[in-house]
Design an enzyme around this catalytic site. Structure first.
Site, short mmCIF file in Angstrom:
data_model
loop_
_atom_site.label_atom_id
_atom_site.label_comp_id
_atom_site.label_asym_id
_atom_site.label_seq_id
_atom_site.Cartn_x
_atom_site.Cartn_y
_atom_site.Cartn_z
N CYS A 140 -26.25 9.75 -1.31
CA CYS A 140 -27.44 9.65 -0.51
C CYS A 140 -28.60 9.62 -1.64
O CYS A 140 -28.52 10.45 -2.45
CB CYS A 140 -27.78 10.72 0.30
SG CYS A 140 -29.47 11.00 1.14
N CYS A 151 -31.17 2.89 0.40
CA CYS A 151 -31.00 4.09 1.43
C CYS A 151 -29.34 3.69 1.70
O CYS A 151 -29.05 2.59 2.19
CB CYS A 151 -31.60 4.09 2.70
SG CYS A 151 -31.08 5.17 3.70
N1 DGL Z 1 -31.69 8.62 1.54
C1 DGL Z 1 -30.79 8.06 2.66
C2 DGL Z 1 -29.43 7.62 1.86
O1 DGL Z 1 -29.53 7.31 0.97
C3 DGL Z 1 -30.64 9.20 3.66
C4 DGL Z 1 -31.39 10.02 4.24
C5 DGL Z 1 -31.50 10.43 5.64
O2 DGL Z 1 -30.59 10.87 6.32
O3 DGL Z 1 -32.37 9.48 6.21
O4 DGL Z 1 -28.58 7.66 2.63
#
Ligand code: DGL
Length: 263
Positions: A192, A81
């Site tokens: 993301c 993430c």
């Molecule tokens: N999947 C997460 C990232 O790579 C973000 C998603 C969220 O806002 O929770 O930043």
């Protein structure tokens, strides 16, 4: 999980963590790179989205999850993430100097190097783009490209709800790119881990000429390097096991993870 791996740490799982189902795009790359490893995928969908929370909130959540993975015997942790990485990875490495902890950041370098002085847009959560970590990354490549950060609040929710293809999603993406001259755009960074699952829809809005870049494969290569360096590679010769866990504790999240992973 701990007792089981005390004698053979190499068979212990690699924990892969995200605020929801997005980290599956990184897990996919990890499996391609290291198919014989065991993986423990944990999505914190009950607390998602992380990208619109405060730095302190994301930091606290991430640290408490990683504490749990390490206490439970994970041999390494991939923070799949971008948001959680920028909030907590430095602190986690200080806290656990002996555990390989690998983060992810927007794949800006390959996008910048894809052409001479390209126009690049970085799609990511508002939190990722606000952090010093991203500002440092952007500064490093500023002289070589024209880089525009594009915060995308509300976008991860589509993927989290299993909506990866629809007219509504296309319109949402089109609106995000409305302020830009798309004919002049060369590359878009999917900053993301949720966004690679909608790359087809993004490409439809941008046209085929624009190249998309994601961080999962680079993170998977770095994870392999770190695992080898620590002597923790699983010597097993058959495909590893994958355990899915989600703080939402519903079957639907596990099913969505499997679907996104093409299982
Ligand atoms: N999947 C997460 C990232 O790579 C973000 C998603 C969220 O806002 O929770 O930043």
């Amino acid at each position: 999980m701990l007792g089981k791996y005390i004698d053979n740490k190499n068979e212990a799982p690699i924990a892969v963590f995200d605020s929801g189902v997005g980290g599956i795009s990184v897990l996919r790359a990890l499996i391609a790179e290291m198919p014989n490893e065991n993986y423990w995928y944990y999505g914190d969908s009950a607390n998602a989205p992380y990208g619109t929370k405060t730095l302190e909130e994301v930091r606290k959540l991430t640290i408490s999850h990683v504490d749990h993975f390490i206490e439970s015997g994970a041999k390494a942790v991939v923070v799949a993430c971008n948001t959680a990485t920028s909030a907590a990875v430095r602190i986690l490495r200080q806290k656990y100097p002996d555990v390989p902890i690998i983060g992810i950041e927007p794949a800006l370098k390959p996008a910048v190097l894809s052409k001479k002085h390209p126009n690049v847009i970085v799609m990511a959560t508002p939190m990722t783009l606000r952090q010093e970590k991203f500002h440092n990354l952007m500064e490093r490549y500023m002289g070589m490209a024209h880089i525009i950060p594009l915060p995308c609040p509300g976008l991860m929710e589509y993927i989290e709800n299993g909506n990866t293809q629809s007219e509504e999603l296309l319109q949402f993406i089109a609106k995000l790119f409305e302020p830009f001259e798309l004919q002049k755009l060369d590359a878009v960074v999917l900053g993301c881990t949720h966004y690679p699952f909608i790359s087809r829809e993004i490409q439809k809005v941008l046209g085929d000429k624009v190249m998309l870049f994601e961080g999962g494969p680079g993170t998977a290569r770095e994870t392999k390097r770190r695992i080898c360096e620590a002597g923790l590679l699983n010597p097993g010769e058959k495909p590893g096991k994958i355990v899915f866990e989600n703080s939402e504790k519903t079957d639907s999240k596990e099913m969505l993870c499997k679907k996104l992973l093409n299982l």
